[in-house]
Design a protein around this motif. Structure first.
Motif, mmCIF file in Angstrom:
data_model
loop_
_atom_site.group_PDB
_atom_site.id
_atom_site.type_symbol
_atom_site.label_atom_id
_atom_site.label_comp_id
_atom_site.label_asym_id
_atom_site.label_seq_id
_atom_site.Cartn_x
_atom_site.Cartn_y
_atom_site.Cartn_z
ATOM 1 N N LYS A 110 16.195 -13.295 -40.152
ATOM 2 C CA LYS A 110 15.758 -14.066 -39.007
ATOM 3 C C LYS A 110 16.519 -13.804 -37.679
ATOM 4 O O LYS A 110 15.677 -13.443 -36.587
ATOM 5 N N SER A 111 17.520 -13.720 -37.647
ATOM 6 C CA SER A 111 18.347 -13.608 -36.508
ATOM 7 C C SER A 111 18.179 -12.338 -35.903
ATOM 8 O O SER A 111 18.078 -11.795 -34.805
ATOM 9 N N SER A 112 17.884 -11.166 -37.012
ATOM 10 C CA SER A 112 17.604 -9.738 -36.656
ATOM 11 C C SER A 112 16.377 -9.581 -36.073
ATOM 12 O O SER A 112 16.281 -9.104 -35.009
ATOM 13 N N GLU A 171 21.873 -17.051 -31.635
ATOM 14 C CA GLU A 171 22.796 -17.898 -32.685
ATOM 15 C C GLU A 171 24.173 -17.759 -32.310
ATOM 16 O O GLU A 171 24.807 -16.973 -31.609
HETATM 17 N N1 ATP Z 1 26.016 -6.178 -37.258
HETATM 18 C C1 ATP Z 1 25.612 -6.191 -38.262
HETATM 19 N N2 ATP Z 1 25.795 -5.052 -39.210
HETATM 20 C C2 ATP Z 1 25.432 -4.904 -40.374
HETATM 21 N N3 ATP Z 1 24.665 -5.785 -41.124
HETATM 22 C C3 ATP Z 1 24.080 -6.813 -40.346
HETATM 23 C C4 ATP Z 1 24.408 -7.011 -39.203
HETATM 24 N N4 ATP Z 1 23.909 -8.116 -38.949
HETATM 25 C C5 ATP Z 1 23.066 -8.442 -39.777
HETATM 26 N N5 ATP Z 1 23.308 -7.569 -40.764
HETATM 27 C C6 ATP Z 1 22.726 -7.538 -42.149
HETATM 28 O O1 ATP Z 1 21.312 -7.961 -41.982
HETATM 29 C C7 ATP Z 1 20.714 -8.596 -42.812
HETATM 30 C C8 ATP Z 1 19.804 -9.715 -41.930
HETATM 31 O O2 ATP Z 1 20.763 -10.552 -41.378
HETATM 32 P P1 ATP Z 1 20.147 -11.954 -40.229
HETATM 33 O O3 ATP Z 1 21.635 -12.077 -39.605
HETATM 34 O O4 ATP Z 1 19.235 -11.300 -39.648
HETATM 35 O O5 ATP Z 1 20.055 -12.857 -41.448
HETATM 36 P P2 ATP Z 1 19.684 -14.429 -40.841
HETATM 37 O O6 ATP Z 1 18.476 -14.437 -41.453
HETATM 38 O O7 ATP Z 1 19.667 -14.654 -39.569
HETATM 39 O O8 ATP Z 1 20.672 -15.158 -41.671
HETATM 40 P P3 ATP Z 1 21.236 -16.617 -41.409
HETATM 41 O O9 ATP Z 1 20.646 -17.797 -41.862
HETATM 42 O O10 ATP Z 1 22.670 -16.579 -42.267
HETATM 43 O O11 ATP Z 1 21.670 -16.568 -39.926
HETATM 44 C C9 ATP Z 1 22.037 -9.231 -43.715
HETATM 45 O O12 ATP Z 1 21.787 -8.581 -45.057
HETATM 46 C C10 ATP Z 1 23.194 -9.126 -42.862
HETATM 47 O O13 ATP Z 1 24.091 -8.604 -43.775
#
Ligand code: ATP
Ligand code: ATP
Ligand code: LEU
Ligand code: MG
Ligand code: MG
Lengths: 255, 294, 236, 360, 287
Positions: free
Chosen positions: C41-43, C84
């Protein structure tokens, strides 16, 4: 439950002119889960920092198992049985998730230079760390550098490290935020299990479902001062708390 | 191998010893130090003084030298407890300059004239020269590497890694920042002291300018270039930075320029060091190896 | 469509964080995205903002392909993010943080009016106007991040877990404000939120993200009835 | 081999690069002269030189390289005291004759009987400076202002020894040292200005003494200013400008010496390079030539024989003066030159010949 | 008393020169958190370019802007080619890169300009002033005037324009700064342009004041000015200026009135350590 583990006695912490925590007293019994809630900026995290030794109180005393600990540094508090998580997660970023937990396992070794000379990466310590990771549900990520975890998993890692200290008192600062319902429910169960082992828990949480559901008692802070204290059902209906904290739609959060 | 390459290799071995010490401080404990040459100098001067003025032999002086340098490291490491990052980096530069000027200005240390007449090392009745001196340095280097490795595998080493990454969190996990930062400082500076002693008895004459800030910089370059926080990085760094100027020697006028250019290129394109995480060499030789300790 | 993604791909080294995301947000719509930890999501939001580069796919904003536009360009064309963990500038004062939100357009907006609106929303920010942002509490930082994103009248607002760290009362208030802005001012919002009940409640459409893929999408009301969503996200 | 190899270490990079370059150019002139005249012992002479950056550690490694790889027959030390001291024992051990061009530190020759010096020992030059200040300039009060390194300090020691041994009436009113890379001398000079001494003995390098002269005159200091070989560079005039007029130095080179060696060298150097030759170059030229002379006399390039020949030199017609000979330690015995700046050039002012002073 | 004033005037002049060099470092540190050692080489380049143009045209009028332009270019080139790509690594990585650039440039100056000290024979078109027997040379007057003007201008740019805010925001979180519409790479480049142009002015002033320009003239400022930005409070511009002036005056008076047993250059560091033990964040730093 008269066996008091932790007592705050008129504790204050000022930053310049700002009274972040102001003459707060409450106590926590052994085996109790105490919820610490209150509006943003009420001084909850500051309380944690005081109890875990990150800050020294400006006034007042903090007594753990009958010992006055005001002014003790964090590493001594850890040795005395206080394990904590951070609201702003603080992973050892380049270390793997497993190694992060192993750091905490070394607690008993850090007491003197001599005892810290033994090897750390042993099968025993690896297995122990893995077990704890299993408990919080991130064992499959053991090899990942912790800095790369998404936020939710970093919160679980925080919890794992705190558990690895085998604390008497566990301080959880918004560990459940950023987790979806299913995940939060799993960790709630874990916290209950931890308490069943006799560990006391002090919990900061804005998610009322979790806070009310887990806590035996709640302490409410507002503007650094103690606003109310009591059983969840009483706090929920306390008009002062509703006005300062829960808001009119309280029911939707606290259901 | 001729005398010339042996001399070069001996210097490299000594610098590798000192760089390994720096690696303990910077790589393992995350304390930036740009004044490591000061401790190299303290080792050299104390060994020189103990052997020339107090009449000790190299071997009897050595434990004292190591202890003394470590002890001074302990004292001068104190500022690192209060200061962070770049403040610390610049403070250590300051320590280097101050120590250098004490050597330069205090007559007891020979002042501007330096200290001469330092005896050479004898072992089993024979004077160590050329290859034998090199073997001695290599033996000490092996000891230093062994100790470094032991350190990274000890709880104390792990505590340092944790401090390097997040001090508050480490402290909340029972790690005393004071104790373990100073531990790293003492180990690192003691290694520098050992290197200094070897250097003094190799050169047989030392002067303050041998231990200036530029040397600290090249020590730091060795560590960073080789791969900070890795076991073999400092050795590789010392080897490269020791050999490069010799390779470019025939180019006389352009030698130092090329030297600087290569250093820049290596930093620019392998910023984590030649043996660091994700580096070319590492990917070639150890595919799929996980995690960051060592 | 104000925003349109086609087959978005995001990698972190070897980690394949987003795998072929396609979604669209119409002008004036409030769309939410829910998903487990690490779903991406954050990505997704960071990639839309341009903070994280996309390896493939296209992003169209207001009819223009912005895939290769740098982050500040996207900001200037009217996209703002509440990141975030707030990510306020730690060593700027609260007031200066707010100023960064309207960088380069201080003269084109009604700064005083905006400030007094935001201060009425979050009175604590006015009290702490000259305090360094790093010394704010977690929730206060969150408020600052929201205000910073709102101050310059964005066209598209990306919101990453605003409710995190906010007290219940404020969660309500923030969601009220978001839906008010959406309803009354036509602000387009893409909302990422763990508090699924609230976010499904105010959004018209939603996407469910799992391990980098969209697994479910539809009107929020329908998702609220979906058994999988109810169990995993709502606990019902 | 069909050539005779001579080694040379000079600082070509780093802060001492200018001196090293001058030394190298001068030795190359000497080399060409020798080879044009048929070389030595019927063989051409080959110069093997390296850049030591005035760094002791580099010099040590290079000394080994010269000995092992290049197999040189003799060595010209064309660098500062620090590196020269470090390499002297190495050549001594290999029994390769060494002649130091302009390094002033006593350790160089003390390394053993294969080590010679053509320049002056620091103490000697310091004493000569004392004599000059006292007798030639008629000073009663002096202020000492020195560059803080082995070079500056040793000269000051010599000066003070002269004062205490030979001139009880010469009063040293202040003694200050400034760091090597100083630029701003006003704080030191202001202090001296108040004391208003007859003479200021400024012992440092030209890049120090040059600005110092300028700033002294700017402050309105009237005292006579005396320097030494470190200030012996055409660059001094460029930096100090008019302020250099009437500045004295004790040095190892007399540009007004009418002997053909001197005038020939001056002409050749000016012809080849865009700038003026200096004492560093002249001393290096001589060091090389002394070795050539030794080989010719010995009729061999064998280290021991050459050493003996050099040790036995008498009244050698050198560029830097008539060399009386070398004493048992290897120190040169010859008069110290005193020069004064007139119209932007160093000119003859006097010589110090008193054997009491110039005998090391 | 007269002596004291002479010393003071001179000390303030030294301080002003220090501050011109130090400001660039503080600016760069402020925006990139990098110890920009190579800044001292930019300053040397300023002196060389200034001297070169001066020797062709015989006037400072074209020499100063030419040097400023050349240095601005050099500074941004260093930023673009070395620092920006290394930004995500720990601070010592760009630091080593910076030192490599510094050493390399020193070599280039030596190769191009020769190892010798060059003189900078510029005369000022106005006479000195004598106030109650104290001579204030034209060089000192120019140093005062130029530094005051440059400092004011910088102060204005940094505090009164949005560029200053952009600089600070960029330094703290480059990505989020971008997300707020700040063009961080432009901001960073502008910082280097400003800092380097000021360093060029410093280089020319020093060249004229001491009448020397040489390859290693940056060696002392390279580290001394690091001490100054630390004492001032890393990244604080007023702090950098204050520390520079204090050091200039302090050094001068100490040498003039006390017989200190240590060299002048280590004074800066002793003072620095003393200040840091008392205020770990530096004089005007906040943390
Ligand atoms: N800077 C980074 N370096 C390497 N891997 C990353 C990085 N940021 C995110 N990831 C990986 O990308 C994937 C998606 O992460 P993301 O932060 O987008 O998830 P999210 O849905 O926002 O989770 P949450 O609800 O915990 O915030 C995860 O597997 C995470 O380990
Ligand atoms: N170092 C500091 N300097 C100045 N003020 C501070 C500092 N640390 C905390 N504060 C202030 O003290 C108050 C209490 O902060 P604290 O972090 O304890 O709040 P909190 O109850 O944990 O809030 P939240 O629920 O938002 O996390 C806040 O208003 C904050 O701005
Ligand atoms: C250039 C010379 C003045 C050098 C000086 N004689 C020294 O040995 O350091
Ligand atoms: Mg909090
Ligand atoms: Mg997320």
């Amino acid at each position: 439950m008269n066996d008091i583990l932790l007592r705050l006695e008129g504790v204050s912490r000022h930053f310049g002119g700002l009274k972040a925590v102001d003459d707060v007293s409450f106590s926590l019994a052994r085996g109790e889960i105490l919820g610490l809630i209150g509006p943003n900026g009420a001084g909850k995290t500051t309380c944690f920092n005081l109890i875990s030794g990150v800050y020294a109180p400006t006034k007042g005393d903090i007594v753990l198992e009958g010992i006055s600990t005001a002014g003790f540094p964090p590493y001594r508090m850890a040795a005395m049985g206080v394990g904590r998580t951070f609201q702003v997660v603080k992973p050892f970023s380049t270390l793997s998730v497993l190694n992060n937990v192993q750091v905490a396992l070394g607690l008993t070794r850090y007491g003197s230079v001599l005892s810290s000379l033994g090897p750390w990466d042993t099968k025993a310590s690896r297995n122990e760390a893995l077990e704890i990771l299993e408990e919080v549900g991130i064992a499959h990520l053991a090899g990942t550098p912790s800095g790369q975890l998404p936020l939710g998993n970093q919160r679980r890692l925080e919890l794992a490290r705190a558990l690895a200290l085998k604390p008497k008192l566990l301080l959880l600062d918004e560990t459940f935020s950023g987790l979806r319902h299913e995940e939060a429910a799993m960790l709630s169960k874990l916290v209950l299990g931890v308490r069943a082992r006799g560990i006391s828990v002090l919990l900061i949480e804005h998610n009322m479902k979790v806070a009310m559901g887990l806590s035996d008692r709640l302490v409410v802070l507002d503007h650094g001062r103690l606003l109310a204290e009591g059983k969840p059902e009483d706090i929920r209906s306390d008009p002062r708390v509703v006005e300062a904290y829960l808001g009119k739609g309280a029911s939707s959060h606290a259901s | 191998m001729n005398d010339y390459s042996i001399t070069i290799l001996t210097f490299i071995a000594i610098q590798a010893i000192v760089a390994c010490g720096l690696n303990v401080i910077v790589g393992y404990a995350g304390q930036i130090s740009l004044g490591h040459a000061a401790f190299f100098g303290i080792g050299a001067y104390s060994s020189a003084l103990l052997t020339t003025k107090a009449g000790l032999t190299f071997w009897t002086a050595l434990p004292l030298v190591i202890l003394l340098t470590g002890a001074i490291g302990l004292v001068l490491g104190m500022p690192s407890l209060r200061l962070r990052e770049d403040f610390l980096a610049v403070t250590t530069i300051g320590i280097n300059f101050i120590v250098e000027s004490v050597f330069l200005y205090v007559p007891f240390f020979g002042g501007a004239l330096g200290l001469g007449g330092i005896p050479s090392i004898t072992l089993l009745g024979t004077r160590l020269r050329g290859p034998n001196f090199l073997y001695l340095c290599l033996a000490f280097l092996a000891v230093v590497l062994f100790l470094s490795r032991r350190f990274t595998r000890s709880w104390g080493g792990l505590a340092c890694f944790a401090l390097r990454e997040e001090e508050t969190a480490a402290s909340s996990m029972g790690v005393s920042p004071i104790r373990f930062k100073l531990l790293a400082f003492v180990i690192g500076t003691a290694m520098a002291g050992l290197g200094g002693a070897l250097y003094a008895h190799l050169m047989r004459f030392i002067s303050a300018t041998d231990f200036g800030f530029t040397l600290s910089v090249s020590m730091m370059s060795m560590v960073v270039l080789g791969g900070i926080g890795t076991l073999w990085g400092p050795v590789l760094g010392a080897l490269i930075l020791g050999v490069l100027p010799e390779v470019f020697r025939p180019l006389i006028d352009y030698r130092m320029l090329l030297n600087a250019a290569i250093l820049l290129l290596m930093i620019r394109f392998q910023p984590a060091g030649l043996l660091g995480e994700g580096s070319l060499l590492r990917r070639l030789f150890r595919p799929g190896r996980d995690s960051a300790h060592e | 469509m104000l925003l349109e993604l086609r087959d978005l791909q995001v990698f972190y080294g070897d980690i394949h964080a987003l795998d072929g995301i396609s979604l669209s947000v119409a002008e004036g719509e409030l769309v939410s995205v829910i998903g487990a930890n690490g779903a991406g999501k954050s990505s997704l939001l960071n990639c839309l903002m341009g903070v994280v580069p996309a390896k493939g796919g296209s992003v169209t904003f207001a009819g223009k392909d912005i895939s290769s536009m740098p982050v500040h360009g996207r900001a200037r064309s009217g996209i703002r993010i509440v990141p975030e963990r707030a990510r306020v500038f730690p060593r700027l004062s609260v007031y200066e943080n707010l100023l960064t939100g309207c960088f380069g357009m201080r003269n084109t907006i009604d700064l005083a009016g905006k400030l007094s609106w935001l201060y009425s929303l979050f009175p604590v920010l006015e009290e702490r106007k000259s305090q360094l942002a790093s010394t704010l509490s977690g929730g206060e930082q969150q408020m600052l991040a929201i205000s910073r994103a709102l101050i310059a009248d964005p066209k598209l607002l990306l919101v990453d877990e605003v409710s995190m760290g906010l007290m219940p009362m404020l969660v309500d208030k923030v969601f009220e404000v978001l839906s008010m802005l959406n309803r009354d001012h036509g602000l387009t919002i893409l909302l990422v939120e763990q508090n699924a009940l609230a976010s499904l409640g105010i959004s018209s459409r939603s996407y469910v993200l799992e391990t980098g893929r969209i697994v479910l999408e539809g009107p929020s009301g329908r998702l609220l009835e979906d058994p999988r969503v109810r169990e995993a996200y709502l606990g019902l | 081999a069909d050539t005779v190899k001579i080694g040379l270490l000079v600082p070509l990079t780093g802060p001492a690069a200018a001196d090293g370059t001058s030394a190298l150019y001068s030795v190359q002139i000497a080399l060409d002269q020798v080879n044009a005249a048929g070389g030595v012992l019927g063989k051409q002479v080959e110069l093997v030189y390296y850049d030591d950056r005035a760094d002791a550690k580099e010099a040590v490694a290079l000394a080994h390289k010269l000995i092992e790889q290049d197999k040189i027959a003799a060595f010209v030390a064309g660098s500062y005291s620090l590196p020269t001291r470090a390499v002297a024992p190495i050549f001594q051990e290999e029994e390769i004759p060494l002649v130091a061009a302009y390094a002033i530190h006593p350790d160089v020759t003390r390394a053993g009987d294969f080590c010679f010096r053509n320049g002056f020992l620091g103490m000697v030059e310091g004493k000569a400076a004392g004599y000059t200040a006292h007798k030639l300039l008629g000073g009663k009060t002096v202020a000492l202002l020195t560059s803080d390194n082995d070079f500056g300090r040793t000269l000051v020691e010599g000066f003070k020894e002269y004062a205490s041994k030979f001139a009880p009436d010469l009063k040293i009113v202040s003694e200050q040292a400034y760091p090597f890379s100083e630029k701003d001398y006003k704080p030191y000079l202001s202090k001296i200005k108040e004391l208003n001494p007859d003479v200021i003995f400024a012992s440092g390098y030209y890049f120090q003494t040059g600005p110092l002269l300028r700033q002294a005159r700017e402050l309105g200091i009237q005292s006579k200013i005396l320097g030494e070989e470190g200030a012996d560079s055409p660059k001094l005039m460029e930096i100090a400008g008019d302020a250099a007029e009437g500045f004295y130095i004790v040095t190892n080179f007399d540009r007004d010496d009418p002997r053909p060696v001197v005038q020939g060298f001056l002409a050749e150097f000016r012809n080849r390079h865009k700038f003026e030759p200096d004492m560093v170059g002249a001393s290096a030229y001589d060091a090389f030539m002394i070795i050539m002379d030794g080989m010719k006399t010995a009729g061999s390039t064998d280290g021991k024989k050459v050493r003996d020949a050099i040790a036995a030199v008498k009244d050698y017609n050198g560029l830097t003066g008539i060399i009386g000979g070398f004493d048992e330690i290897g120190e040169v015995v010859k008069p110290v030159q005193v020069q004064v700046v007139k119209e932007g050039l160093f000119r003859h002012f006097g010589v110090v010949t008193d054997p009491e002073l110039i005998k090391p | 008393m007269q002596l004291f004033f002479e010393q003071l005037l001179n000390g303030v002049a030294m301080g002003a020169i220090y501050s011109l060099i130090t400001l660039g470092l503080a600016l760069v540190y402020g925006v990139m958190r990098i110890l920009h050692v190579a800044h001292a080489a930019v300053y040397t380049a300023g002196a060389y370019v200034g001297l070169y143009v001066f020797s062709i045209t015989g006037s400072l009028l074209p020499a100063v802007p030419a040097a400023m332009a050349a240095c601005a270019l050099l500074g941004t080139a260093i930023e673009r080619l070395v620092y920006t790509p290394l930004l995500k690594y720990p601070p010592f990585v760009p630091l080593i890169g910076s030192i490599a650039v510094f050493l390399g440039l020193e070599e280039i100056f030596r190769l191009v300009g020769g190892p010798y000290i060059l003189s900078f024979p510029a005369e000022f078109p106005f006479p000195g002033i004598t106030v109650r027997g104290v001579v204030i040379s034209p060089a000192i007057i120019s140093i005062y005037a130029v530094s005051a003007a440059v400092l004011l201008l910088l102060w204005f740019i940094v505090t009164k324009t949005e560029l200053g805010l952009a600089m600070r925001a960029t330094s703290q979180d480059r990505e989020i700064a971008g997300a707020m519409g700040i063009n961080s790479s432009y901001t960073i480049s502008m910082t280097f342009v400003l800092g380097s142009a000021v360093a060029a002015v410093a280089g020319i002033l020093v060249g004229i004041y001491f009448n020397q320009v040489y390859p290693t003239m940056g060696a002392v400022p390279a580290y001394k000015c690091l001490a100054l930005i630390v004492v001032g409070g890393l990244g604080s511009l007023p702090g950098a200026v204050l520390a520079s002036l204090l050091l200039g005056v302090g050094e001068t008076l100490l040498i003039g009135y006390a017989n200190i047993p240590l060299p002048r250059d280590s004074l800066a560091f002793i003072a620095m350590i003393a200040v840091l033990l008392w205020r770990p964040q530096g004089l005007l730093g906040n943390r």
